[in-house]
Scaffold this active site. Structure first.
Site, mmCIF file in Angstrom:
data_model
loop_
_atom_site.group_PDB
_atom_site.id
_atom_site.type_symbol
_atom_site.label_atom_id
_atom_site.label_comp_id
_atom_site.label_asym_id
_atom_site.label_seq_id
_atom_site.Cartn_x
_atom_site.Cartn_y
_atom_site.Cartn_z
ATOM 1 N N ASP A 100 1.006 -0.951 0.200
ATOM 2 C CA ASP A 100 0.408 -0.045 -0.179
ATOM 3 C C ASP A 100 1.000 1.101 0.062
ATOM 4 O O ASP A 100 1.562 1.465 -1.369
ATOM 5 C CB ASP A 100 -1.199 0.196 1.265
ATOM 6 C CG ASP A 100 -1.410 0.598 1.606
ATOM 7 O OD1 ASP A 100 -2.573 1.346 -0.024
ATOM 8 O OD2 ASP A 100 -2.360 1.402 1.942
ATOM 9 N N LYS A 128 -0.892 -1.667 -4.613
ATOM 10 C CA LYS A 128 -1.871 -0.919 -5.110
ATOM 11 C C LYS A 128 -0.389 0.836 -5.377
ATOM 12 O O LYS A 128 -0.418 1.481 -3.625
ATOM 13 C CB LYS A 128 -2.261 -0.291 -3.668
ATOM 14 C CG LYS A 128 -3.664 -0.084 -3.934
ATOM 15 C CD LYS A 128 -4.720 0.528 -2.203
ATOM 16 C CE LYS A 128 -4.921 -1.343 -1.125
ATOM 17 N NZ LYS A 128 -6.034 -0.352 -0.546
ATOM 18 N N ASP A 156 -7.917 -9.239 5.619
ATOM 19 C CA ASP A 156 -9.243 -8.934 6.857
ATOM 20 C C ASP A 156 -9.477 -7.434 7.051
ATOM 21 O O ASP A 156 -8.909 -6.728 7.107
ATOM 22 C CB ASP A 156 -8.006 -8.956 8.370
ATOM 23 C CG ASP A 156 -7.766 -8.487 9.161
ATOM 24 O OD1 ASP A 156 -6.974 -7.491 8.501
ATOM 25 O OD2 ASP A 156 -8.439 -7.938 9.915
ATOM 26 N N ARG A 162 -11.321 -12.486 6.075
ATOM 27 C CA ARG A 162 -9.966 -13.919 5.416
ATOM 28 C C ARG A 162 -10.172 -14.807 4.536
ATOM 29 O O ARG A 162 -9.599 -15.604 4.799
ATOM 30 C CB ARG A 162 -8.419 -14.202 7.160
ATOM 31 C CG ARG A 162 -8.184 -13.059 7.849
ATOM 32 C CD ARG A 162 -7.129 -13.089 8.451
ATOM 33 N NE ARG A 162 -6.868 -12.020 9.448
ATOM 34 C CZ ARG A 162 -5.972 -11.658 9.578
ATOM 35 N NH1 ARG A 162 -4.976 -10.918 8.179
ATOM 36 N NH2 ARG A 162 -6.126 -10.401 10.731
HETATM 37 P P1 5GP Z 1 2.104 -0.214 4.091
HETATM 38 O O1 5GP Z 1 2.642 -0.401 4.848
HETATM 39 O O2 5GP Z 1 2.485 -1.232 2.445
HETATM 40 O O3 5GP Z 1 0.659 1.204 3.615
HETATM 41 O O4 5GP Z 1 0.991 -1.370 4.470
HETATM 42 C C1 5GP Z 1 1.195 -2.842 4.382
HETATM 43 C C2 5GP Z 1 -0.237 -3.716 5.335
HETATM 44 O O5 5GP Z 1 -1.255 -2.695 5.509
HETATM 45 C C3 5GP Z 1 -0.239 -4.684 4.337
HETATM 46 O O6 5GP Z 1 0.728 -5.680 4.604
HETATM 47 C C4 5GP Z 1 -1.328 -4.770 4.923
HETATM 48 O O7 5GP Z 1 -1.656 -5.582 6.095
HETATM 49 C C5 5GP Z 1 -2.441 -3.966 4.907
HETATM 50 N N1 5GP Z 1 -3.347 -3.733 3.390
HETATM 51 C C6 5GP Z 1 -3.144 -2.444 3.214
HETATM 52 N N2 5GP Z 1 -3.829 -2.665 2.186
HETATM 53 C C7 5GP Z 1 -4.519 -3.065 2.481
HETATM 54 C C8 5GP Z 1 -6.055 -3.605 1.882
HETATM 55 O O8 5GP Z 1 -6.276 -2.598 1.107
HETATM 56 N N3 5GP Z 1 -6.799 -3.974 3.146
HETATM 57 C C9 5GP Z 1 -6.481 -4.658 3.652
HETATM 58 N N4 5GP Z 1 -7.045 -6.416 4.307
HETATM 59 N N5 5GP Z 1 -4.743 -4.656 4.457
HETATM 60 C C10 5GP Z 1 -3.810 -3.664 3.805
#
Ligand code: 5GP
Ligand code: MG
Length: 183
Positions: A100, A128, A156, A162
């Site tokens: 993300d 994303k 989840d 999940r």
């Molecule tokens: P980042 O550190 O890249 O912002 O986020 C990564 C973590 O956030 C992922 O490992 C996941 O656990 C959670 N996450 C980010 N986007 C989503 C999403 O659209 N759905 C879910 N269920 N978790 C997300």
């Protein structure tokens, strides 16, 4: 809040996971590979990936969580379980469910890199890119997804969904980062 449109069916996911494993092995290493899965979201993906990776693949799991500040998606990333694994001289593949902002993957990559591995690659099932805040190399990605909250196949929403065999987007409105379980 309900589960919205299906983005990828169980069959599509299964095919893509097999393709990713083949791609990972094609680019080496042939021998021992250490997969580092990021709990909890990546658990289902890692287990399926392992069935296809073959060779001498071992898997370890670490926990990552991030603390949101107001509406900012994530700030500091805290890692748990890194101390248990010895990655010196290993070929490592970091696996997460979704990239993300990129902060989780970047933090894990840095922590793993500090343990003296021979090589480090990264793999996410979902990407994303529109939300990226930190540049982090993603070597293997399953699917690109839009800026929506994604659930199913291990991902989840507040502990739910999940167990869905497919991947779907939650109905609008998108939950704020504080509401995300971020695991
Ligand atoms: P980042 O550190 O890249 O912002 O986020 C990564 C973590 O956030 C992922 O490992 C996941 O656990 C959670 N996450 C980010 N986007 C989503 C999403 O659209 N759905 C879910 N269920 N978790 C997300
Ligand atoms: Mg996660």
């Amino acid at each position: 809040m309900g589960v919205g449109r299906v983005l990828f069916t169980a069959d599509q996911i299964a095919r893509r996971v097999a393709e990713l494993a083949a791609e990972i092995r094609r680019n080496g290493p042939d021998g021992p590979l250490t997969v580092i899965g990021i709990l909890h979201g990546a658990a289902v993906f890692v287990n399926d990936l392992l069935k296809h990776l073959g060779g001498e693949t071992s898997a370890e799991f670490i926990e990552a969580s991030s603390y949101g500040a107001g509406t900012v998606s994530s700030g500091r990333v805290t890692l748990k379980g890194c101390g248990r694994v010895d990655l010196a001289g290993r070929d490592v593949l970091i696996v997460d469910d979704i990239a993300d902002t990129g902060r989780t993957l970047a933090a894990v990559r840095q922590a793993v890199g500090a343990m003296g591995p021979r090589s480090v690659r990264t793999c996410v099932l979902l990407d994303k890119p529109s939300r990226r805040q930190i540049g982090v190399a993603i070597d293997y990605r399953g699917f690109q997804v839009p800026d929506a909250f994604i659930v199913g196949y291990g991902l989840d929403y507040a502990g739910r969904c999940r167990d869905l065999p497919h991947i779907a987007r939650l109905d609008e409105p998108t939950p704020s980062p504080r509401e995300r379980s971020n695991s």
